[in-house]
Design an enzyme around this catalytic site. Structure first.
Site, short mmCIF file in Angstrom:
data_model
loop_
_atom_site.label_atom_id
_atom_site.label_comp_id
_atom_site.label_asym_id
_atom_site.label_seq_id
_atom_site.Cartn_x
_atom_site.Cartn_y
_atom_site.Cartn_z
CD GLN A 75 -3.15 -1.08 2.23
OE1 GLN A 75 -2.97 -1.65 3.31
NE2 GLN A 75 -3.85 0.01 2.17
CG HIS A 76 0.56 3.42 2.54
ND1 HIS A 76 -0.76 3.80 2.70
CD2 HIS A 76 0.78 2.43 3.33
CE1 HIS A 76 -1.39 2.95 3.53
NE2 HIS A 76 -0.33 2.52 4.26
CG ASP A 247 -0.06 -4.90 2.12
OD1 ASP A 247 -0.67 -4.04 2.36
OD2 ASP A 247 1.23 -4.72 2.07
#
Length: 452
Positions: A75-76, A247
């Site tokens: 992520q991110h 995830d």
């Protein structure tokens, strides 16, 4: 006669590697799999993800017999594309901390200098208080440190969005797709609805809101919507693409996590992710209010220390894994000995400069057995702190599904229910993110078939 197939694929494009699992959709069993590594570092050219995906697909025996595929991933991460769809600069990953100052600035700005007020504003607006991992902080860093690159932005996406788009192969920025779970980790998705906050995006990039509206962001799809089709020119056949997921949401889907349950991952760090039927807002910032991959929400608390707590103390008392477990279980309790397990500082609670320490040592408890017992209790008490932070947000938690390397400890397993205050189960080991993505792909395929 035994029925087999159709086959679906789940992909985990993580920080370290790309994993591809091919799953029989009827039986839910893995029939083959492949893996390829990603380069080290917190700044990566996305082309490496594409190369690793193709290598992992080859290792998994190809996709010719696969009818649906979904991508789960880290992520991110910030992936910025220009008007031609080219990557503007290497992606900044979730674990790149150069935007820590940007996170503090964004909190202060929305609180007009009051950090508590700023944190509350962010939690109420997006479900998360900014930290360096979130995409929104990386965009502010880009605006301040690489303004030329920021001005070239035509589209912004996340690692799993980008890989799905590459598999689609159209090259059109308008075809970028994502899901609620990954979008909720950007810092510019509304806390309660799957819509982007263009005002926040504009503020982060220091641009007018009208300009921010011209930037293409991936369309946020429903959990079982079709994102597109794979590029048939690559010899894959016709592959239906799911929206993918972050995830943690992929792992929760992989173990079929339900409301009232929490996924506790004991890896290098610890993650508590619980399925909730309502969005949350934690003004303290201990819990981030992500969405999950099914239409619910996934409040999450992360600790910096987990299985390495045991690894560190094994070295202190010079014991292997089996001996350590035997020692910890050879005594009824730690006899007043307490391990404060903040070996690398801590995020939950937020004590970045803290260190570990043994407290309450006496001649009666300063032996290897009591040190081992205090270690296991210290680990479990830290995980309970994270669980309780989620519980404090009116999230009911009665069942914990424990995964990760730390879940292999016999001492951890035997003491977990007592210290965590919940029923604990350990599923069969597996690639849960990829398996969750495969489960999504199967559901997308099933739903699309019924709609035809």
């Amino acid at each position: 006669m035994t029925m087999y197939g159709p086959y679906v694929a789940g992909v985990d494009t993580s920080t370290q590697s790309c994993k591809v699992v091919i799953v029989d959709a009827l039986r839910g069993t893995v029939v083959r799999e492949g893996k390829a590594t990603h380069p080290d570092g917190t700044e990566v050219d996305p082309q490496a993800w594409w190369d690793a995906f193709n290598e992992a697909v080859k290792a998994a025996g190809g996709l010719e017999d696969v009818v649906a595929l979904s991508v789960g991933g880290q992520q991110h991460g910030m992936v910025c594309l220009d008007k031609d769809g080219e990557v503007i600069r290497p992606a900044l990953l979730w674990n790149d901390t150069r935007s820590a100052d940007a996170a503090r600035d964004l909190i202060a700005e929305y609180g007009e200098g009051d950090e508590e007020a700023g944190a509350a504003w962010w939690a109420d607006a997006t479900g998360s208080v900014p930290v360096a991992s979130l995409t929104v902080t990386k965009l502010r860093w880009l605006a301040d440190h690489e303004p030329e690159n920021a001005r070239r932005i035509a589209a912004i996406c996340l690692p799993h969005d980008w890989l799905t788009w590459k598999i689609m192969g159209t090259g059109r920025l308008e075809d970028l797709r994502t899901d609620r779970s990954d979008a909720s980790g950007t810092g510019y998705m509304d806390r309660a609805t799957p819509t982007y906050r263009r005002d926040i995006l504009a503020h982060a990039l220091r641009i007018d809101e009208d300009v921010a509206r011209s930037i293409i962001l991936p369309e946020i799809l429903g959990p079982w919507d079709v994102a597109g089709r794979g590029d048939e020119s690559r010899g894959w056949g016709e592959i239906m693409l799911g929206p993918g997921c972050g995830d943690n949401a992929g792992s929760a889907l992989g173990v079929d996590l339900k409301p009232g349950q929490a996924l506790l991952s004991l890896g290098t760090s610890g993650v508590v992710a619980a399925v909730s039927d309502h969005p949350v807002a934690d003004h303290s910032g201990l819990v981030t209010g992500f969405a999950d991959a099914t239409g619910n929400w996934l409040p999450l608390a992360c600790t910096l220390n987990a299985s390495r707590i045991i690894d560190a103390m094994m070295a202190v008392i010079d014991a292997g894994y089996d001996e350590f477990d035997n020692l910890a279980l050879s005594v009824d309790d730690a006899a007043g000995l307490t391990l404060v397990p903040y070996f690398e500082g801590e995020r939950t609670p937020n004590l970045p400069d803290a260190t570990a320490e043994l407290k309450g040592m006496t001649l009666k408890n300063s032996d290897r057995a009591h040190v081992a017992r205090a270690t296991v209790e210290g680990l479990l008490n830290l995980m309970k702190f994270a669980l309780d932070a989620v519980r404090a947000l009116d999230v009911k938690l009665e069942h914990v599904v424990m995964v990760g390397g730390g879940a292999k400890s016999r001492a951890v397993l035997e003491l977990a229910e007592e210290f965590l205050g919940a029923t604990v189960t350990v599923p069969k080991s597996g690639e849960y993110v990829a398996l969750g993505a495969a489960r999504q792909a199967a559901r997308v395929m099933e739903r699309a078939g019924k709609a035809q």
